[in-house]
Design a protein around this motif. Structure first.
Motif, mmCIF file in Angstrom:
data_model
loop_
_atom_site.group_PDB
_atom_site.id
_atom_site.type_symbol
_atom_site.label_atom_id
_atom_site.label_comp_id
_atom_site.label_asym_id
_atom_site.label_seq_id
_atom_site.Cartn_x
_atom_site.Cartn_y
_atom_site.Cartn_z
ATOM 1 N N ALA A 416 2.075 -7.075 -4.476
ATOM 2 C CA ALA A 416 2.393 -6.302 -3.264
ATOM 3 C C ALA A 416 1.573 -5.018 -3.233
ATOM 4 C CB ALA A 416 3.894 -5.999 -3.215
ATOM 5 N N GLY A 417 1.395 -4.398 -4.417
ATOM 6 C CA GLY A 417 0.559 -3.194 -4.495
ATOM 7 C C GLY A 417 -0.859 -3.492 -4.038
ATOM 8 N N CYS A 418 -1.400 -4.625 -4.479
ATOM 9 C CA CYS A 418 -2.767 -5.006 -4.102
ATOM 10 C C CYS A 418 -2.867 -5.240 -2.593
ATOM 11 C CB CYS A 418 -3.181 -6.288 -4.824
ATOM 12 S SG CYS A 418 -3.137 -6.124 -6.618
ATOM 13 N N LEU A 419 -1.874 -5.937 -2.056
ATOM 14 C CA LEU A 419 -1.888 -6.237 -0.618
ATOM 15 C C LEU A 419 -1.775 -4.961 0.201
ATOM 16 C CD1 LEU A 419 0.439 -9.377 -0.782
ATOM 17 C CD2 LEU A 419 -1.984 -9.403 -0.108
ATOM 18 N N TRP A 420 -0.976 -4.041 -0.279
ATOM 19 C CA TRP A 420 -0.784 -2.762 0.415
ATOM 20 C C TRP A 420 -2.104 -2.006 0.501
ATOM 21 C CZ3 TRP A 420 2.115 -0.616 3.786
ATOM 22 C CH2 TRP A 420 2.243 0.771 3.898
ATOM 23 N N ARG A 421 -2.830 -1.960 -0.608
ATOM 24 C CA ARG A 421 -4.118 -1.261 -0.615
ATOM 25 C C ARG A 421 -5.084 -1.930 0.378
ATOM 26 N NH1 ARG A 421 -7.419 -0.042 -6.105
ATOM 27 N NH2 ARG A 421 -5.901 1.650 -6.220
ATOM 28 N N ALA A 422 -5.130 -3.252 0.325
ATOM 29 C CA ALA A 422 -6.060 -3.973 1.206
ATOM 30 C C ALA A 422 -5.692 -3.795 2.679
ATOM 31 C CB ALA A 422 -6.087 -5.455 0.853
ATOM 32 N N ALA A 425 -6.891 -0.427 4.979
ATOM 33 C CA ALA A 425 -8.185 -0.367 5.659
ATOM 34 C C ALA A 425 -8.144 -1.100 6.999
ATOM 35 C CB ALA A 425 -9.259 -0.986 4.762
ATOM 36 N N ASP A 426 -7.391 -2.207 7.022
ATOM 37 C CA ASP A 426 -7.373 -3.042 8.230
ATOM 38 C C ASP A 426 -6.449 -2.525 9.318
ATOM 39 O OD1 ASP A 426 -9.096 -4.714 7.014
ATOM 40 O OD2 ASP A 426 -7.745 -6.440 6.889
ATOM 41 N N LEU A 427 -5.377 -1.848 8.932
ATOM 42 C CA LEU A 427 -4.334 -1.503 9.906
ATOM 43 C C LEU A 427 -4.066 0.000 9.940
ATOM 44 C CD1 LEU A 427 -1.699 -4.334 9.188
ATOM 45 C CD2 LEU A 427 -3.511 -4.323 10.899
ATOM 46 N N PRO A 428 -5.008 0.750 10.500
ATOM 47 C CA PRO A 428 -4.829 2.210 10.521
ATOM 48 C C PRO A 428 -3.605 2.638 11.338
ATOM 49 C CG PRO A 428 -6.712 1.544 11.864
ATOM 50 C CD PRO A 428 -6.268 0.329 11.118
ATOM 51 N N ASP A 429 -3.160 1.791 12.272
ATOM 52 C CA ASP A 429 -2.045 2.194 13.140
ATOM 53 C C ASP A 429 -0.697 1.673 12.664
ATOM 54 O OD1 ASP A 429 -3.943 3.365 14.729
ATOM 55 O OD2 ASP A 429 -4.177 1.585 16.001
ATOM 56 N N LEU A 430 -0.681 1.099 11.452
ATOM 57 C CA LEU A 430 0.564 0.488 10.979
ATOM 58 C C LEU A 430 1.711 1.494 10.923
ATOM 59 C CD1 LEU A 430 2.194 -1.829 9.798
ATOM 60 C CD2 LEU A 430 1.220 -1.321 7.549
ATOM 61 N N GLU A 431 1.399 2.705 10.441
ATOM 62 C CA GLU A 431 2.466 3.689 10.281
ATOM 63 C C GLU A 431 3.141 3.995 11.617
ATOM 64 O OE1 GLU A 431 1.250 6.826 7.653
ATOM 65 O OE2 GLU A 431 2.946 8.074 8.319
ATOM 66 N N MET A 440 5.611 -5.786 12.674
ATOM 67 C CA MET A 440 4.882 -7.018 12.975
ATOM 68 C C MET A 440 3.375 -6.946 12.730
ATOM 69 S SD MET A 440 6.902 -9.457 13.260
ATOM 70 C CE MET A 440 5.729 -10.729 13.778
ATOM 71 N N PRO A 441 2.709 -5.796 12.917
ATOM 72 C CA PRO A 441 1.281 -5.797 12.560
ATOM 73 C C PRO A 441 1.070 -6.206 11.101
ATOM 74 C CG PRO A 441 1.819 -3.844 13.843
ATOM 75 C CD PRO A 441 3.125 -4.532 13.544
ATOM 76 N N ALA A 442 1.912 -5.693 10.205
ATOM 77 C CA ALA A 442 1.800 -6.054 8.783
ATOM 78 C C ALA A 442 2.185 -7.521 8.570
ATOM 79 C CB ALA A 442 2.691 -5.148 7.947
ATOM 80 N N VAL A 443 3.239 -7.959 9.246
ATOM 81 C CA VAL A 443 3.693 -9.348 9.076
ATOM 82 C C VAL A 443 2.600 -10.313 9.543
ATOM 83 C CG1 VAL A 443 5.402 -11.050 9.817
ATOM 84 C CG2 VAL A 443 6.132 -8.719 9.257
#
Lengths: 490, 490
Positions: A416-422, A425-431, A440-443
């Motif tokens: 999960a730590g690895c996926l979070w780091r990756a 970069a892809d989802l700057p608007d996730l927060e 849902m963007p993360a899902v």
């Protein structure tokens, strides 16, 4: 029909029967009348007899000798089939049946023993289950390490020695983090109050919807031990409610949603094949722990949840959204693994890993387990176990023969730590989305990178493919350091 | 191991798997997510493939050739095993699987079609199911009459011609009784009012307790179509609630309790053998109909129920306990079989029997079924079917392939009449107990004479053993004449 088509047709029926077996397990833990336990044990043994016969059918050997893979998925299917055939062929049919019968029966006995803190009622059952699983492990290991053979059931490609080395590296870093946290001036308060059962369930159902769980292909029920079960078009979860602690319900729900959304997200092409499920229990736990921690316990999402709680139950009184996030993530030693914060969680796993490895190796007797647990717990957590239900009786795993399963939780945290780091970069608007209660963007990112592939790749390759780099523990430690640094101010 | 022991061990696993299959059916009708229907059809087909292989295992032929019965139960077990082996060996494996798959799928389509009165959605499915069942019937009949082969699945030893002859004898007597009733000066009013759902469920649960249902080995859930499922230690029932008609809930519950208490009462010695269940569906229905009618709709028991209803919902306003009994037993033509009074009930069955016999014989096409139904219904009941859900779409049976099942309801009524006559002599105080809401003297009598023996004897022998004389229709006609004579005053 080609050998490949014959093989695939055979596996399709086997996979369908495995779904039936899973459904019986669901039934047993949610709705089965208690007087049916012995009969159910016979039913489970009968299903296992059928499955074992199918998994060791000599025609599998013929097909596997003649088979040619038509494509990448075909090659993966053959890999799974070969591994499973080799493994199962080493286990005598009557042993496989006996394990199914005993573990089905043991589950009810464990549940009752835990409710009554009745160690004496549980030990003989645990001893029988351990004895049977040791026989199975020795058979599967074929001269190798029995614990490795069990671990490989849940995390193929991983050995006990590798897990031990990983845990040796993780442990001092986690302890250092814990020291920093526990020594911080700012210490959040736990949540207090009474939280209505029906409202908790309503929020859990809302969480299910927000995390993308498809209720037309699943359902939510109550159970003593929250779990997820089934693949494809019928993936069910359970939850539980403690009116004094709504986080128990909310975060165990989000955890199980991680498992369930993973299973629901596997491409339908893989359905009823060995690829039609999660890549391993480690990868499965990575999804569950990611949903629960990286998403559900993030500052942004807890901000949204704070609003929901305030609206439903009145101001939770933790000092606003900021304080609420600290309360959700409050680090404190406790007896129960499933309620542990992200730092103590892995210490719970390390304890179980060492004890179960000793049990399987024959270095620890069942009669000495409670003592060994309590001693180790006091050393690691600085507090004495007050009752067996808060100690070695707390988890269902060993009663149902799941030796070798516990490490997958920490592997899940690591992945999960690895996926979070990756994902950063892809989802700057996730927060921003999480702040609106929208994960849902993360899902969707996980769905695309992980879920839809099912068990196409090995666990390690699955994570490497999703992240673009090999998994390691550094991202987990970084994630924890940043997160708890922000909360505790160090 | 002796051939007998080998045979019994094989059957034990088969019986356990049949329980699993039954549990899947329960799941499908109570809790399964609707999106899981196609996957479930595959699971059902896989279970059927496994069961068919076990039922036609060539070793069965060897054991049956060599076997010697150790005792009476052993001889009965061998009889069942031989009959089942002969029957199943004639059915091709892929046909058996295809029937399981199609009927699992058809069930959901039927439920939706019924809800929407959508005949066009249902006919193609019914046509497929009928086609498959006709193939199966022809294979099993082995040159004999296909309908007889289907009927024998539910009522071994009975033929379609015997049923037709019985119905020809019963029909004029029932019509004469109906004429007397409908022409009587005294005509009871139907029940009117609103009856709270939760209170109905509470009373249904109380009924379960009073009729001796063991909830530690069973459970009660809601379903569209009330049913009972499972044997031995896990026998579940379902019910439904109509807030305008509490009798729907109460009497369908009592009916299913008859089935369930029968299964729960089979001697544990017979568990997981072919003897560990009811002797036939006719005998099963006799218990269900006996519970429902001879006990539940008796003057004495309705007197007690009248008190319960008055206490729970206020005075039901039927003119006291006497009038309430007349209301419960009110004779009036209606569309729905499961809500029919005891006189019209058998007319519903006769209609279905004639139509399904014609369908299986190929004398009636699925496309002509609705017309044939509606014409016959108007002739028999004096009213026109107003919508398909009140006509040929009302019952689940045909969609799930249960051709040949319907006659067992009337056979059950006939057997119940015989049991009622035999019971009178033994239990002079039964009426007093029923007046206190206590059917247990009758339940114990049935338990001793019928339930505990399971399928030890043929259906006919089961009833003859319990009653001390061969079954016939005279006791049923006597019972109906006395009962409705008292209510309607003729």
């Amino acid at each position: 029909m080609s050998a490949f088509d014959e093989l695939k047709a055979h596996l399709r029926v086997t996979c369908a029967l495995e779904q039936v077996q899973g459904r019986l397990g669901w039934d047993q833990e949610t709705v089965m009348p208690r007087g049916a336990a012995d009969q159910r044990a016979e039913e489970m043994a009968a299903m296992e007899a059928v499955l074992h016969a199918r998994r060791t059918d000599p025609r599998l050997g013929d097909w596997l000798a003649a088979v040619q893979a038509p494509d990448e998925a075909g090659a993966a299917l053959i890999r799974h089939a070969r591994r499973d055939y080799d493994r199962h062929a080493r286990v005598p049919a009557d042993l496989a049946e006996e394990i199914a019968r005993e573990t089905s029966r043991a589950q009810g006995i464990w549940a009752e023993a835990r409710a009554k803190d009745d160690v004496d009622a549980f030990l003989p059952v645990l001893d029988r289950v351990l004895g049977l699983k040791r026989q199975e492990a020795q058979a599967m290991a074929n001269g190798g390490d029995p614990y490795d053979a069990l671990l490989a059931l849940y995390e193929p490609g991983m050995t006990g020695a590798e897990v031990a080395a990983l845990f040796d590296r993780l442990r001092p870093q986690l302890l250092a983090l814990r020291e920093a946290v526990m020594g911080a001036a700012r210490q959040p308060e736990p949540l207090r109050g009474h939280f209505d059962r029906d409202e908790q369930i309503r929020i859990a159902q809302m969480l299910a919807e927000r995390f993308g769980y498809d209720r037309t292909r699943g359902r939510i029920d109550m159970a003593v031990h929250p779990f997820s079960s089934g693949s494809g078009a019928d993936v069910r979860i359970t939850t539980r409610v403690d009116e004094g602690d709504p986080f128990n319900c909310f975060y165990s729900t989000i955890h199980e949603l991680g498992h369930a959304v993973y299973e629901q997200g596997v491409a339908p092409d893989h359905a009823l094949t060995p690829l039609g499920q999660g890549a391993s229990m480690g990868v499965h736990e990575s999804q569950a722990r990611f949903f629960e921690n990286q998403l559900g316990r993030s500052r942004a999402f807890t901000g949204w949840l704070h609003g929901v709680m305030a609206e439903t139950f009145g101001d939770p009184g933790c000092g606003g959204a900021e304080g609420f996030c600290a309360t959700v993530n409050r680090v404190h030693p406790g007896f129960i693994r499933t309620e542990a914060d992200e730092l103590h969680y892995n210490l719970h796993i390390m304890l179980r890993f060492d004890l179960e490895r000793a049990l399987v190796a024959g270095d620890l007797a069942v009669d000495d387990l409670e003592g060994a647990w309590n001693e180790r717990f006091e050393r690691d957590f600085g507090m004495a176990v007050d009752r067996p239900a808060n100690g070695f009786l707390q988890d269902v795993h060993w009663s149902v023969g799941l030796f070798g399963y516990f490490p997958t939780y920490t592997l899940g945290n690591l992945y999960a730590g690895c996926l979070w780091r990756a994902m950063q970069a892809d989802l700057p608007d996730l927060e921003a989305a999480l702040g609106q209660g929208d994960p849902m963007p993360a899902v969707r990112w996980l769905g695309e990178r992980v879920h839809r592939h099912g068990a196409l790749r090995s666990p390690r390759e699955t994570i490497a493919h999703a992240c673009g780099s090999e998994p390691g523990e550094a991202p987990l430690i970084d994630y924890l350091t940043v997160k708890f640094g922000a909360i505790y101010g160090f």
